[in-house]
Scaffold this active site. Sequence first.
Site, PDB file in Angstrom:
ATOM      1  N   CYS A  89       0.822  -1.221   0.000  1.00  0.00           N
ATOM      2  CA  CYS A  89       0.000   0.000   0.000  1.00  0.00           C
ATOM      3  C   CYS A  89       0.849   1.261   0.000  1.00  0.00           C
ATOM      4  O   CYS A  89       0.670   2.149  -0.828  1.00  0.00           O
ATOM      5  CB  CYS A  89      -0.941  -0.007   1.192  1.00  0.00           C
ATOM      6  N   CYS A  94      -1.617   1.711  -2.982  1.00  0.00           N
ATOM      7  CA  CYS A  94      -2.611   2.768  -2.755  1.00  0.00           C
ATOM      8  C   CYS A  94      -2.032   4.184  -2.767  1.00  0.00           C
ATOM      9  O   CYS A  94      -2.578   5.070  -3.427  1.00  0.00           O
ATOM     10  CB  CYS A  94      -3.312   2.555  -1.410  1.00  0.00           C
ATOM     11  N   LYS A  97      -0.270   5.278  -6.123  1.00  0.00           N
ATOM     12  CA  LYS A  97      -1.342   5.217  -7.126  1.00  0.00           C
ATOM     13  C   LYS A  97      -2.280   6.411  -7.024  1.00  0.00           C
ATOM     14  O   LYS A  97      -2.597   7.073  -8.012  1.00  0.00           O
ATOM     15  CB  LYS A  97      -2.114   3.900  -6.947  1.00  0.00           C
ATOM     16  N   TYR A 231      -8.615  -3.908 -11.341  1.00  0.00           N
ATOM     17  CA  TYR A 231      -8.621  -2.499 -10.922  1.00  0.00           C
ATOM     18  C   TYR A 231      -7.206  -1.922 -10.974  1.00  0.00           C
ATOM     19  O   TYR A 231      -7.024  -0.747 -11.285  1.00  0.00           O
ATOM     20  CB  TYR A 231      -9.266  -2.330  -9.542  1.00  0.00           C
ATOM     21  N   GLU A 235      -6.563   1.381 -13.175  1.00  0.00           N
ATOM     22  CA  GLU A 235      -6.075   2.567 -12.468  1.00  0.00           C
ATOM     23  C   GLU A 235      -4.760   3.052 -13.077  1.00  0.00           C
ATOM     24  O   GLU A 235      -4.584   4.248 -13.311  1.00  0.00           O
ATOM     25  CB  GLU A 235      -5.887   2.251 -10.982  1.00  0.00           C
ATOM     26  N   HIS A 500     -26.541  20.175  -0.580  1.00  0.00           N
ATOM     27  CA  HIS A 500     -26.670  20.739  -1.924  1.00  0.00           C
ATOM     28  C   HIS A 500     -25.650  21.861  -2.157  1.00  0.00           C
ATOM     29  O   HIS A 500     -25.411  22.655  -1.262  1.00  0.00           O
ATOM     30  CB  HIS A 500     -28.087  21.300  -2.088  1.00  0.00           C
ATOM     31  N   GLU A 505     -25.589  13.920  -2.822  1.00  0.00           N
ATOM     32  CA  GLU A 505     -27.019  14.108  -2.563  1.00  0.00           C
ATOM     33  C   GLU A 505     -27.874  13.353  -3.572  1.00  0.00           C
ATOM     34  O   GLU A 505     -29.036  13.022  -3.288  1.00  0.00           O
ATOM     35  CB  GLU A 505     -27.390  15.592  -2.580  1.00  0.00           C
TER      36      GLU A 505
END
Length: 525
Positions: A89, A94, A97, A231, A235, A500, A505
């Site tokens: 990671c 992670c 990346k 993935y 990515e 908002h 939302e």
Amino acid sequence: MSSATSCLPGSFAKNNMAVLCRGRHRWKNISSLRFSATGQYDYDLVVIGGGSGGLACSKEAAGLGLKVAVLDYVEPSVRGTKWGLGGTCVNVGCIPKKLMHQAALLGTAVKHARKYGWQISGPVYHDWATMAEAVQNHVKSLNWGHRVQLQDKKVTYLNMKGSLVDEHTVKGLTKAGKETVLTAKNIVIATGGRPKYPTNIPGAMEHGLTSDDIFWLKKSPGKTLVVGASYVALECAGFLTGVGLDTTVMVRSIALRGFDQQMAGLVTDYMEAYGTKFAWKCVPKRLDKLSSGALRVTWTDTQTGNEHEDTYDSVLWAVGRAPETKAVGLDKLGVQLNKETGKIVVGADESTSVPNIYAFGDIGEGRPELTPTAIKAGKLLARRLAGQSTELMNYDSVPTTVFTPLEYGCVGLSEHEAEKRYGKDNIEVYHAFYKPLEFTVAGHDANQCYIKVVCERDGDQRILGLHFTGPNAGEVTQGFAMGFQCGATYSHLLQTVGIHPTCAEEVVKVNITKRSGLDATVTGC
């Protein structure tokens, strides 16, 4: 060595701990090492593996009063890439990346900025070396930070390859070949995994690279072929495209296997519109390095049977990962493995088939290959081993996000999996196509920005799965993930007041079902 003396009672600990510390690593007789005059082990816990999970487990255990040692050693990649403490990671996953993904997003933002009135004169280009140096410097700071944390927690850190001798003994081997033997009441294996190379493609290993290398390149990889559609593959292809590189993804079958396939299609559709090329239903046959230094790739189109070739500067293999279990000595003790995957068969409490030996993270059979689950599982295991808790890791409804150019976040079941478990007539799928406000002025394509909420059809309509493609998908999904731990229902969603104007939302506003056949495009603000 740790200064903790909880294993040695009374004055014996005070008078003899220093002697034991000086002498134990020179002892070669394992049986005499294990049983000191007090019948105690060197450590309460020895952890093999210094990735996110192993570090979390060791620090948690030390914080609860256990005497802990961590052994970690990074075998250089086939290309010779190596890195420091922290595991995949931090070093090759992670963290780098996400930073390179951010670099790509900033490139898009610069293009959008003109529409928002920013006067940018001349062409904008990206310098790989500058980005790489900045990312690598940050990673190195994290390596150092992990070492400091272990020291602060009084965890003994040994830069050694660890392997099992028996259920209470670990052998450490330094790069120079020096052996150290340690004993422990319990042993934890958290060695994670490494990228695989295809073994049946000539030139693959000699001329290709993997995710273990891409983040540590000093120079731009140039025109790149990414083989695979996991993935990791998407990515990497996404940020390579985003920083201006000619990038092609070669897909044998489907993209994002294991994820909701409707969402996977939206992700790849967006990437194609973004500039990433895809070679669908194709498999590479061989790699040859030309005198110019370019790589000639020959592949077969499985639909037509035709053979094709092209040249690239780099070929990135992203065809899966293999657990780091072969060199740990599991076979000596009879630790049960899944023969197909090579992963360790573990119980709900992370126990293996051998008493006092535990395993978790990417090497555990059936466990998600995700950093946060390894960290949490490691902490919970430490608490149980310290006698402070009986809580087990809950692997259900673990959220995750794919950091492709259009991010995809999800938690819970895919639509297909929900249909399999509950039956198509027993689920209701609410969905919406929406346009992020920030896309409007920029004229950015939002055709793939989509929300899907999969629910039980009857009763309170418990939410089974939530899927979101759009900006900041990880931030959106993380918030809704907590609702899954609380038994969130569609009614709860409707009762929630949105913020908002946000993309999140739109999740609490979904009201069109797939079953209705009505247009799910959101209109208005």
